[in-house]
Write a protein that holds these residues in place. Structure first.
Motif, short mmCIF file in Angstrom:
data_model
loop_
_atom_site.label_atom_id
_atom_site.label_comp_id
_atom_site.label_asym_id
_atom_site.label_seq_id
_atom_site.Cartn_x
_atom_site.Cartn_y
_atom_site.Cartn_z
N GLY A 159 6.24 1.81 2.50
CA GLY A 159 5.74 2.10 3.84
C GLY A 159 4.39 2.79 4.12
O GLY A 159 3.76 2.59 5.02
N ASP A 160 4.37 3.68 3.08
CA ASP A 160 2.97 4.41 3.18
C ASP A 160 1.81 3.70 2.47
O ASP A 160 0.78 4.52 2.26
CB ASP A 160 3.31 5.69 2.56
CG ASP A 160 4.28 6.55 3.53
OD1 ASP A 160 4.25 6.41 4.59
OD2 ASP A 160 5.14 7.44 2.89
N MET A 161 2.10 2.70 1.63
CA MET A 161 1.03 2.05 0.97
C MET A 161 0.14 1.53 1.81
O MET A 161 0.63 0.44 2.51
CB MET A 161 1.37 1.37 -0.18
CG MET A 161 2.06 2.18 -1.34
SD MET A 161 2.66 1.10 -2.76
CE MET A 161 3.87 2.25 -3.49
N LYS A 162 -1.17 1.50 2.05
CA LYS A 162 -2.16 0.71 2.37
C LYS A 162 -2.18 -0.68 2.41
O LYS A 162 -2.49 -1.53 3.40
CB LYS A 162 -3.69 1.41 2.50
CG LYS A 162 -3.79 2.55 3.42
CD LYS A 162 -5.53 2.52 3.35
CE LYS A 162 -5.95 3.95 3.46
NZ LYS A 162 -6.65 4.40 2.19
N HIS A 163 -1.87 -1.10 1.26
CA HIS A 163 -2.01 -2.45 0.77
C HIS A 163 -0.71 -3.19 0.95
O HIS A 163 -0.56 -4.43 0.62
CB HIS A 163 -2.67 -2.77 -0.55
CG HIS A 163 -1.62 -2.25 -1.61
ND1 HIS A 163 -1.33 -1.02 -1.61
CD2 HIS A 163 -1.25 -2.98 -2.51
CE1 HIS A 163 -0.67 -0.91 -2.95
NE2 HIS A 163 -0.41 -2.01 -3.28
N ILE A 164 0.40 -2.58 1.38
CA ILE A 164 1.56 -3.41 1.77
C ILE A 164 1.68 -3.55 3.22
O ILE A 164 1.68 -2.61 4.02
CB ILE A 164 2.69 -2.58 1.33
CG1 ILE A 164 2.65 -1.94 -0.30
CG2 ILE A 164 4.09 -3.13 1.51
CD1 ILE A 164 2.48 -3.26 -1.35
N LYS A 165 1.79 -5.08 3.29
CA LYS A 165 1.92 -5.26 4.93
C LYS A 165 3.19 -5.40 5.50
O LYS A 165 3.38 -4.98 6.49
CB LYS A 165 1.20 -6.87 5.06
CG LYS A 165 0.70 -7.42 6.23
CD LYS A 165 0.19 -8.38 6.19
CE LYS A 165 0.40 -9.30 7.38
NZ LYS A 165 0.47 -10.81 7.11
N LYS A 166 4.13 -5.60 4.50
CA LYS A 166 5.64 -5.74 5.10
C LYS A 166 6.40 -5.32 3.93
O LYS A 166 6.21 -5.66 2.64
CB LYS A 166 5.94 -7.22 5.31
CG LYS A 166 5.59 -7.61 6.75
CD LYS A 166 6.09 -9.08 7.03
CE LYS A 166 5.57 -9.48 8.50
NZ LYS A 166 6.35 -10.74 8.82
N ILE A 167 7.72 -4.75 4.12
CA ILE A 167 8.80 -4.54 3.52
C ILE A 167 9.93 -4.91 4.07
O ILE A 167 10.31 -4.73 5.21
CB ILE A 167 8.89 -3.06 3.04
CG1 ILE A 167 7.63 -2.53 2.83
CG2 ILE A 167 9.86 -2.87 2.13
CD1 ILE A 167 6.98 -1.66 3.46
N SER A 168 10.73 -5.85 3.31
CA SER A 168 11.97 -6.22 4.26
C SER A 168 13.02 -6.29 3.08
O SER A 168 12.82 -6.27 1.90
CB SER A 168 11.98 -7.76 4.62
OG SER A 168 12.91 -8.04 5.57
N VAL A 169 14.31 -6.19 3.40
CA VAL A 169 15.51 -6.32 2.49
C VAL A 169 16.61 -7.00 3.36
O VAL A 169 16.97 -6.74 4.36
CB VAL A 169 15.85 -4.83 2.19
CG1 VAL A 169 16.11 -3.98 3.34
CG2 VAL A 169 17.10 -4.81 0.90
N GLN A 170 17.30 -7.91 2.28
CA GLN A 170 18.52 -8.27 2.76
C GLN A 170 19.80 -7.46 2.47
O GLN A 170 19.90 -6.92 1.27
CB GLN A 170 18.60 -9.65 2.06
CG GLN A 170 17.92 -10.81 2.40
CD GLN A 170 18.37 -12.03 1.77
OE1 GLN A 170 18.67 -11.95 0.48
NE2 GLN A 170 17.97 -13.18 2.33
N THR A 171 20.40 -6.99 3.73
CA THR A 171 21.55 -5.88 3.44
C THR A 171 22.56 -6.31 4.19
O THR A 171 22.68 -6.75 5.20
CB THR A 171 20.86 -4.42 3.74
OG1 THR A 171 22.01 -3.50 3.72
CG2 THR A 171 20.41 -4.76 5.03
#
Ligand code: SF4
Ligand code: SF4
Length: 286
Positions: free
Chosen positions: A81-93
């Motif tokens: 979440g803190d990386m500039k080049h990451i647009k989205k992070i999602s997880v199946q849970t």
């Protein structure tokens, strides 16, 4: 380049035992868990290095089993979440884990694909977990498998959740299951997009972003184009995104799973789900 990476390590265990799932109550050995953790560390090293190469990534953790009960996945989500080049992070849970750690997540980028498994958890407990995300302004969608035995539980969950939380229903397609028109109507009252999940879409020879902008990465670094096509197209750590990316027509007869068919341009599902397409959380189109 912009790319979507689905990531699945060696993990294949879960704290639930859903009757329709091969990973139910599977217990991974210490060695397997250590391997899974090492694989995720290697993946994270690779992800960090992509910023300098100018790549913009969306990352989706879709484990065989439950990832968030393991600290290394939680820490990865926080760091991504803190990386500039990451647009989205999602997880199946299954959303069973305690959620204090989610305070540290970037709400602009993170989303949860939370699946409700009636019989494995009480509705009140599941809703209270959802509300913890909701009150932290973290995005999530909730869903369930549309088996007939779960219809009442799904309707009850719909009533218990805030209206602005999207509840999706996965069409149960095993055993030649066919829904009646009446069943479809009532399931659509819960999930207005339920009908989109019913077909197995004809896909052979058709254009699909899987393999050019979307990749399925395994813990070893092996990459397949999608959840269904078993052919390995390369290795993430050896080939990098440029080495892997190639336009390819679909080689499978049909595509029936949300995480696959949303990448078929002809279905134009971006027009339905907007910016929440990847994580199955419809967002208004801007
Ligand atoms: S929660 Fe998900 S991974 Fe765990 S047993 Fe149920 S379906 Fe399988
Ligand atoms: S259409 Fe479906 S099966 Fe074919 S390549 Fe794309 S994701 Fe895979």
């Amino acid at each position: 380049m912009k790319a979507v990476l689905y990531y699945r390590g060696s993990l294949s265990s879960c704290n639930y035992d859903c009757p329709y799932c091969p990973f139910s109550k599977n217990v991974d050995s210490k060695d397997t868990l250590a391997r899974d953790r090492g694989q995720l560390e290697q993946f994270m090293d690779w992800v960090r290095a992509q910023e300098q190469l100018g790549h913009e990534l969306s990352i989706f953790f879709n484990p065989y089993g439950e990832a968030l009960i393991h600290r290394w996945y939680r820490e990865a989500m926080v760091e991504l979440g803190d990386m500039k080049h990451i647009k989205k992070i999602s997880v199946q849970t299954n959303l069973s884990v305690k959620l204090e750690w989610t305070e540290r997540l970037n709400p602009e980028k993170v989303s949860f694909w939370a699946t409700y498994h009636p019989g494995q958890t009480e509705e009140a407990r599941f809703v209270s977990q959802c509300m913890e995300l909701y009150n932290r302004s973290l995005r999530f969608s909730v869903g369930s498998v549309g088996v007939r035995s779960a219809f009442d539980s799904i309707a009850s969950l719909r009533r218990a959740l805030p209206e602005d939380v999207y509840l999706w229903i996965n069409a149960f397609k095993d055993n030649g299951n066919r829904y009646t028109a009446g069943e479809i109507r009532s399931l659509e009252e819960v999930d207005p997009y339920f009908s989109l999940n019913i077909p197995d879409y004809e896909s052979l020879g058709k254009s699909c972003q899987a393999g050019s902008q979307v990749f399925y990465v395994q813990g070893s670094g092996q990459v397949k184009r999608c959840y269904k096509d078993r052919k390995v197209i390369g290795n993430l750590y050896r080939d990098g995104l440029e080495g892997l990316s190639q336009e390819r027509a679909c080689g499978m007869k049909k595509c029936g799973c949300y995480i696959g068919y949303i990448h078929m341009p002809e279905l134009q599902l971006g027009q339905v789900y907007g910016a929440g397409l990847l994580e199955r959380n419809p967002q208004p189109l801007l």
